[in-house]
Design a protein around this motif. Structure first.
Motif, PDB file in Angstrom:
ATOM      1  N   GLU A  56       0.847  -1.211   0.000  1.00 24.41           N
ATOM      2  CA  GLU A  56       0.000   0.000   0.000  1.00 24.41           C
ATOM      3  C   GLU A  56       0.876   1.253   0.000  1.00 24.41           C
ATOM      4  O   GLU A  56       0.609   2.206  -0.745  1.00 24.41           O
ATOM      5  CB  GLU A  56      -0.918   0.027   1.237  1.00 24.41           C
ATOM      6  N   ASP A  57       1.901   1.264   0.852  1.00 28.11           N
ATOM      7  CA  ASP A  57       2.771   2.440   0.929  1.00 28.11           C
ATOM      8  C   ASP A  57       3.613   2.619  -0.329  1.00 28.11           C
ATOM      9  O   ASP A  57       3.904   3.751  -0.726  1.00 28.11           O
ATOM     10  CB  ASP A  57       3.646   2.382   2.187  1.00 28.11           C
ATOM     11  N   LYS A  60       1.258   4.270  -2.743  1.00 22.44           N
ATOM     12  CA  LYS A  60       0.986   5.678  -2.407  1.00 22.44           C
ATOM     13  C   LYS A  60       2.130   6.607  -2.817  1.00 22.44           C
ATOM     14  O   LYS A  60       1.920   7.800  -2.979  1.00 22.44           O
ATOM     15  CB  LYS A  60       0.705   5.815  -0.908  1.00 22.44           C
ATOM     16  N   LEU A 151      -4.781   4.152  -5.344  1.00 19.56           N
ATOM     17  CA  LEU A 151      -3.877   4.479  -4.227  1.00 19.56           C
ATOM     18  C   LEU A 151      -2.691   5.285  -4.724  1.00 19.56           C
ATOM     19  O   LEU A 151      -2.052   6.013  -3.973  1.00 19.56           O
ATOM     20  CB  LEU A 151      -3.320   3.196  -3.593  1.00 19.56           C
ATOM     21  N   ASP A 153      -0.050   7.812  -6.271  1.00 18.60           N
ATOM     22  CA  ASP A 153       0.029   9.277  -6.312  1.00 18.60           C
ATOM     23  C   ASP A 153       0.013   9.822  -7.737  1.00 18.60           C
ATOM     24  O   ASP A 153      -0.005  11.034  -7.931  1.00 18.60           O
ATOM     25  CB  ASP A 153       1.263   9.782  -5.540  1.00 18.60           C
ATOM     26  N   GLN A 158      -7.882   9.830  -6.853  1.00 19.72           N
ATOM     27  CA  GLN A 158      -7.231   9.054  -5.797  1.00 19.72           C
ATOM     28  C   GLN A 158      -8.179   8.758  -4.646  1.00 19.72           C
ATOM     29  O   GLN A 158      -9.077   9.527  -4.348  1.00 19.72           O
ATOM     30  CB  GLN A 158      -6.002   9.816  -5.289  1.00 19.72           C
ATOM     31  N   THR A 160      -9.177   5.180  -1.630  1.00 14.99           N
ATOM     32  CA  THR A 160      -8.932   3.794  -1.231  1.00 14.99           C
ATOM     33  C   THR A 160      -9.814   2.874  -2.057  1.00 14.99           C
ATOM     34  O   THR A 160     -11.037   2.961  -1.974  1.00 14.99           O
ATOM     35  CB  THR A 160      -9.262   3.601   0.260  1.00 14.99           C
TER      36      THR A 160
END
Ligand code: MN
Length: 204
Positions: A56-57, A60, A151, A153, A158, A160
């Motif tokens: 997820e990170d 992002k 998710l 950038d 954008q 979830t």
């Protein structure tokens, strides 16, 4: 720690006749597996690997990563979500807060299905249609090209993702050939709204 594929939460033939066993076998066992292998290769020796950054990170902050991480990391996240948002003996309508959020945004569940199907049909070439939760808790329908997701950038819209539909030809061609509309319509028979509602509650 390398990324790994979670086991499918049902048998490969469990979603028939809507999603056929052979497609599931190749899609999960070859396509998704390759995204995971290639993601791990692309991250080998990187800070993200050393620091155990979550998928997820990574998504992002995808603009800071290579094209290989974007394609395969997106591919891993998207497919892992996709399998869980489907289930045998599922489909039907959402209830509770999920249904309220959909009605608030689209007017009715049928109008939501229209908007989602439209997003899936008008995504030119390969990509995904999504139901996302935006900052503030409202839901929205969107789509992304290739293996991008909301998710990221770099995504136009954008939020979830709580429901995604793979519209790459590898997801439907064996059973539906050129008839993407039939695949999209069949998808609604296997949506696991209980799980999607859980994701909505967490995201809002
Ligand atoms: Mn796929």
């Amino acid at each position: 720690m390398a990324f790994t594929q979670e086991a499918l939460p049902y048998a490969e033939n469990a979603l028939e006749p809507h999603i056929d066993a052979q497609t599931m076998n190749i899609h999960y066992g070859k396509h998704h597996a390759a995204y995971v292998t290639n993601l791990n290769k692309a991250l080998e020796g990187s800070d993200a690997e050393k620091l155990n950054i979550s998928i997820e990170d990574i998504c992002k902050n995808i603009s800071k990563y290579s094209a290989a991480v974007r394609n395969n990391g997106g591919g891993h996240f998207n497919h892992a979500l996709f399998w869980k948002t489907m289930a045998p003996n599922a489909g039907g309508n959402p209830s509770g807060a999920m249904a309220e959020a959909i009605n608030k945004k689209f007017g009715s569940f049928d109008k939501f299905k229209e908007a989602f199907s439209q997003a899936a049909m008008t995504r030119f070439g390969s990509g995904w249609a999504w139901l996302i939760v935006k900052k503030g808790g409202d839901v929205e329908v969107t789509s992304t090209p290739n293996q991008d997701n909301p998710l990221m950038d770099v995504a136009e819209a954008q939020g979830t993702p709580i429901l995604g539909l793979d519209v790459w030809e590898h997801a439907y061609y064996l059973k539906y050939q050129n008839k993407r509309a039939d695949y999209v319509s069949a998808f609604f028979n296997v949506v696991n709204w209980n799980y999607v509602s859980e994701l909505y509650q967490k995201a809002k």
